[in-house]
Design an enzyme around this catalytic site. Structure first.
Site, short mmCIF file in Angstrom:
data_model
loop_
_atom_site.label_atom_id
_atom_site.label_comp_id
_atom_site.label_asym_id
_atom_site.label_seq_id
_atom_site.Cartn_x
_atom_site.Cartn_y
_atom_site.Cartn_z
N TYR A 216 1.55 0.82 -4.86
CA TYR A 216 1.21 2.02 -4.11
C TYR A 216 2.12 3.22 -4.34
CZ TYR A 216 1.14 5.31 -0.26
OH TYR A 216 1.10 6.46 0.46
N CYS B 224 12.63 7.51 -0.90
CA CYS B 224 12.91 8.91 -1.20
C CYS B 224 12.83 9.12 -2.70
CB CYS B 224 14.33 9.25 -0.75
SG CYS B 224 14.65 8.89 0.98
N ASN C 17 18.31 6.78 -2.06
CA ASN C 17 16.94 6.29 -1.92
C ASN C 17 17.02 4.79 -1.65
OD1 ASN C 17 14.17 5.72 -2.19
ND2 ASN C 17 14.37 5.42 -4.40
N GLY C 18 16.40 4.36 -0.55
CA GLY C 18 16.41 2.93 -0.26
C GLY C 18 16.79 2.68 1.18
N ASP D 54 -9.10 -0.36 -2.34
CA ASP D 54 -7.88 0.34 -1.90
C ASP D 54 -6.68 -0.49 -2.33
OD1 ASP D 54 -6.28 2.27 -0.81
OD2 ASP D 54 -7.00 2.03 1.25
N GLY E 183 8.42 11.58 -0.84
CA GLY E 183 8.94 12.01 0.45
C GLY E 183 8.54 13.44 0.75
N CYS F 232 9.14 -4.68 5.45
CA CYS F 232 10.04 -4.41 4.32
C CYS F 232 11.38 -3.93 4.89
CB CYS F 232 9.45 -3.32 3.43
SG CYS F 232 10.57 -2.84 2.10
P1 5GP Z 1 -4.04 1.31 7.01
O1 5GP Z 1 -5.48 1.04 6.88
O2 5GP Z 1 -3.25 0.09 6.92
O3 5GP Z 1 -3.76 2.11 8.24
O4 5GP Z 1 -3.63 2.22 5.81
C1 5GP Z 1 -3.82 1.78 4.50
C2 5GP Z 1 -3.66 2.95 3.58
O5 5GP Z 1 -2.32 3.41 3.66
C3 5GP Z 1 -3.92 2.61 2.14
O6 5GP Z 1 -4.87 3.53 1.64
C4 5GP Z 1 -2.61 2.80 1.44
O7 5GP Z 1 -2.79 3.49 0.23
C5 5GP Z 1 -1.79 3.64 2.38
N1 5GP Z 1 -0.37 3.25 2.37
C6 5GP Z 1 0.20 2.09 2.11
N2 5GP Z 1 1.53 2.13 2.21
C7 5GP Z 1 1.83 3.39 2.51
C8 5GP Z 1 3.05 4.10 2.70
O8 5GP Z 1 4.14 3.55 2.63
N3 5GP Z 1 2.92 5.42 2.95
C9 5GP Z 1 1.70 6.04 3.01
N4 5GP Z 1 1.65 7.36 3.23
N5 5GP Z 1 0.56 5.40 2.88
C10 5GP Z 1 0.61 4.10 2.62
MG MG Z 2 -4.26 5.06 0.07
#
Ligand code: 5GP
Ligand code: MG
Length: 467
Positions: free
Chosen positions: A251, A9, A109-110, A354, A35, A391
Site C-alpha cells: 500500500y 513519514c 521515519n518509523g 483493493d 505524509g 503495526c
Molecule cells: P477501510 O475499509 O479499512 O476503512 O479502508 C481501506 C482502505 O484504506 C484501502 O483502500 C487502503 O488502500 C487504505 N489504507 C490502508 N492503509 C492505509 C494507511 O495507512 N493510510 C491510508 N491513508 N489509507 C490506508
Molecule cells: Mg486505497
C-alpha cells in the site's frame, strides 16, 4: 504521550548542491504520499542551520521566498503523517537542537517501540522534552554525557533504540543517514552531478533527475561530508532478522518507486495475478478502488482474462481519507473522494480490487456506492492477507479490536461488508510476489513481530537484558 504508534513519514536529504533546499522541496513533493500532516526543511551553509516548517502539504508550507531564507549547499526535509492528537506544532520535523558540538537537525521515519522507557529515564534525570514524538529520544541519547565521548557515539546511541527507524541528521559538517538493523523502512542513496541525495523512495530521485546508487543497508550509517561518502555498520548480529515492511509494497510506497530492490507496481501486479489464481470468479468486469488498488486490479484482469475498466473515479483534490481524525468525517469524505461510473457498474457482476481492508469503514461505504449504482453481484478481492494485528513499526493501523478482520473469519468479514464473495491473497501468495520473502516483516498479517513492542519488552526485561 510519547512513542505514538504510527509515524510513517518521508525523508529527503541533499548534500553539495547550491540549491539544496529547493531540491529537497522537490523531493518532498514526490514523497507527499508518505505524509500530509506537516512538512519541514532545514538547510546548512556551513556556519548555521536555518529551518522552515509548518502544518499541511508541501505546497501549503513552502513559498518561493522561503528558499532565500534556506541558504547553503546542504539540506534535509521531512513530510509527516501521524495519528490523531499528535498534530502539535512542536512535533513538526526536522527537529533542530543545539547540542554541545553545535546545531543538529533530525528527521525520523518509523516508530520506536522503546521510546516511552527511554523518555522516562531521561525525564527522571531532569531532561525536558519539547515534542511528544518518539523521534526526540535520539537527541537525548546523543547529548547524554555518558555517550558524548564515545568514538562511535551515533552507532552506540542508535543501539539503544528498538523498533523501526530511518534517520537523517544534518549538521554544518555532514548529513548522516541511518537505517535500523531490521531495515523496516526504505531509504536510498542517489547522485546528481556532485551532489549526494538520500530519500525514502526512488520516485524522489526521479523527479530530481538523480541517478539511483543503492539502498542504505539495514544497520548502516552513511555519512556524507566534504570527505565523501563513508559507511559504518551497527546493531546487527547473527540473530538479526531483516524485516522490511511488506506493507510498503502492498500500500504505502508509490508504484513508480523501487523499494527494497523491487518495483512497487510490478509487485502489486503480481499480487493481483496471484489473487486471480487463488480466488477466481465468474464476473463481467474488474476494477480497482483507486489509487492504491490500481496495479493489483490490472494484475487480476491479466490473470483472470476479465476486462479491466474504471468503476470508480477519484477526485484528486481531496486529501487521504485515513487522515480525517473522526470516524464520522472519514465516512462522509468517502463519497467526496470517489464516485462510481454507473455505466460500468449497473446490472453487472463486478470484481472490486483493493489493496487492503483495515477498519472496513471506507470499504463498506464504497460497496454501498456500488450497490446504489446497481451492481448485480459484488466480488471483493484484496491484494494482501487479512490484516489482524496492529503495526508497531510506523504504519497507522488501529488497535486489533478495530481491525475488521480481527476475530472474524473471511466469511464473517464478507458478511460485515455485505459482499457476494471476498478473497484475500494468501500469505504464500503475498510472499511469492517478492524476490527475498525471508527479508520481510509480515506482523500485521501473522502477528509474528520481529521486534517486540515496549509492553512485551517490559515483561521480558526481568528475564532478559535487552540493551
Ligand atoms: P477501510 O475499509 O479499512 O476503512 O479502508 C481501506 C482502505 O484504506 C484501502 O483502500 C487502503 O488502500 C487504505 N489504507 C490502508 N492503509 C492505509 C494507511 O495507512 N493510510 C491510508 N491513508 N489509507 C490506508
Ligand atoms: Mg486505497
Amino acid at each position: 504521550m510519547s512513542g505514538e504508534i504510527g509515524e510513517h513519514c518521508g525523508l529527503m536529504g541533499v548534500w553539495g548542491n547550491d540549491s539544496a533546499a529547493y531540491e529537497v522541496y522537490l523531493g518532498l513533493y514526490s514523497l507527499q504520499h508518505r505524509g500530509q500532516e506537516s512538512a519541514g526543511i532545514v538547510s546548512s551553509d556551513g556556519r548555521t542551520l536555518q529551518s522552515r516548517k509548518g502544518p499541511g502539504l508541501v505546497s501549503d508550507v513552502f513559498h518561493m521566498d522561503d528558499f532565500k531564507r534556506l541558504p547553503g549547499n546542504h539540506a534535509i526535509g521531512h513530510v509527516r503523517y501521524s495519528t490523531t492528537g499528535s498534530g502539535r506544532i512542536q512535533n513538526i520535523q526536522p527537529l533542530v537542537v543545539e547540542e554541545i558540538e553545535g546545531l543538529l537537525a533530525v528527521a525520523h521515519n518509523g516508530n520506536l517501540v522503546n521510546a516511552r522507557t527511554l523518555r522516562k529515564q531521561y525525564q527522571d534525570k531532569g531532561a525536558i522534552f519539547e515534542t511528544s514524538t518518539d523521534s526526540e529520544t535520539i537527541v537525548h541519547l546523543l547529548a547524554d554525557p555518558q555517550h558524548r565521548n564515545l568514538p562511535d557515539r551515533l552507532a552506540h546511541c542508535l543501539g539503544h533504540l528498538r523498533g523501526a527507524y530511518c534517520f537523517l541528521f544534518l549538521t554544518n559538517e555532514m548529513i548522516v543517514a541511518a537505517r535500523d538493523p531490521n531495515g523496516f523502512r526504505p531509504l536510498c542513496i542517489g547522485r546528481l552531478g556532485n551532489s549526494t541525495i538520500v530519500a525514502s523512495e526512488t520516485c524522489a530521485l526521479d523527479l530530481l533527475k538523480a541517478e539511483y546508487v543503492r539502498d542504505v543497508l539495514p544497520g548502516e550509517i552513511v555519512t556524507v561530508s566534504d570527505r565523501g561518502v563513508e559507511t559504518a555498520s551497527f546493531g546487527r548480529d547473527c540473530r538479526t532478522r531483516t524485516s522490511q515492511c511488506i506493507f510498503e509494497h502492498v500500500y504505502f510506497a508509490r508504484p513508480d518507486s523501487n523499494v527494497f530492490g523491487e518495483n512497487v507496481h510490478k509487485v502489486r501486479v503480481t499480487l493481483g495475478e496471484r489473487l486471480a489464481a487463488e480466488h477466481p470468479v465468474d464476473a463481467d468486469v474488474v476494477f480497482a478502488v483507486p489509487d492504491s488498488g490500481l496495479s493489483a486490479a490490472m494484475g487480476y484482469s491479466r490473470g483472470s482474462g476479465l476486462p479491466l475498466d474504471l468503476g470508480f473515479i477519484r477526485n484528486h483534490y481531496v486529501g487521504r481519507t485515513f487522515i480525517m481524525p473522526a470516524q464520522d468525517d472519514r465516512r462522509s469524505s468517502v463519497e467526496i473522494k470517489l464516485n462510481v461510473v454507473r455505466n460500468v457498474v449497473e446490472g453487472k457482476r463486478v470484481v472490486v480490487v483493493d489493496d487492503s481492508i483495515i477498519r472496513g469503514t471506507t470499504s463498506k461505504s464504497r460497496l454501498d456506492q456500488l450497490r446504489r449504482a446497481g451492481a448485480r453481484e459484488i466480488h471483493m478481492r484484496i491484494s494482501c492477507p487479512p490484516t489482524r494485528h496492529p503495526c508497531f513499526y510506523g504504519i497507522d493501523f488501529p488497535e486489533a479490536s478495530k481491525l475488521a478482520a480481527t476475530g472474524r473469519t473471511v466469511a464473517e468479514v464478507a458478511r460485515l461488508l455485505g459482499v457476494d464473495s471476498l478473497g484475500y491473497v494468501s500469505m504464500e501468495g503475498l510472499l511469492s510476489a517478492v524476490s527475498d520473502p525471508g527479508a520481510f516483516c509480515t506482523a500485521c498479517f501473522s502477528g509474528d513481530y520481529p521486534v517486540l513492542p515496549e509492553e512485551e519488552m517490559d515483561k521480558l526485561s526481568m528475564e532478559r537484558k535487552i540493551c
